[in-house]
Design a protein around this motif. Sequence first.
Motif: not given
Length: 119
Positions: A1-6, A37-43, A45-52, A112-119
């Motif tokens: 994931m892009d560090k600046e966006v993260l 963040i930084g774990t194998d669950r990140e992707a 959990e990011t999807k779940k977070y965005i959904d919430e 507004s950063k959803k597309d980058v966060l979900l990559k």
Amino acid sequence: MDKEVLDYAVEKTHELMSAPSCSNEAKAAAQTWLDSIGTDREAAETKKYIDELEADILPVDSLIGFAGSEAGIQVFGEETAKNIEAHAIEIKSAGEKYCDCPACAAVAAILSKKDVLLK
């Protein structure tokens, strides 16, 4: 994931969690995401977070309806409910789609950063 966006999403997540108008569900999802963040669950959990976040952000029309209702008056008090309703009508006429309380503003910034966060 892009560090600046993260980094941006982490900053806005802390703003969200600090907002008085943040729901308990959003706080819990935010903390779970931060912890992943930084774990194998990140992707996942990011999807779940965005959904919430997408479920929690309040459309301005819903804010107008709630603030102008008996339930809104009970929650906010009559004067505050009228002020919130008037403010919501004003921001809608300026083109806003969502409530601009601190929690919703943080959510909108993250989404507004959803597309980058979900990559």
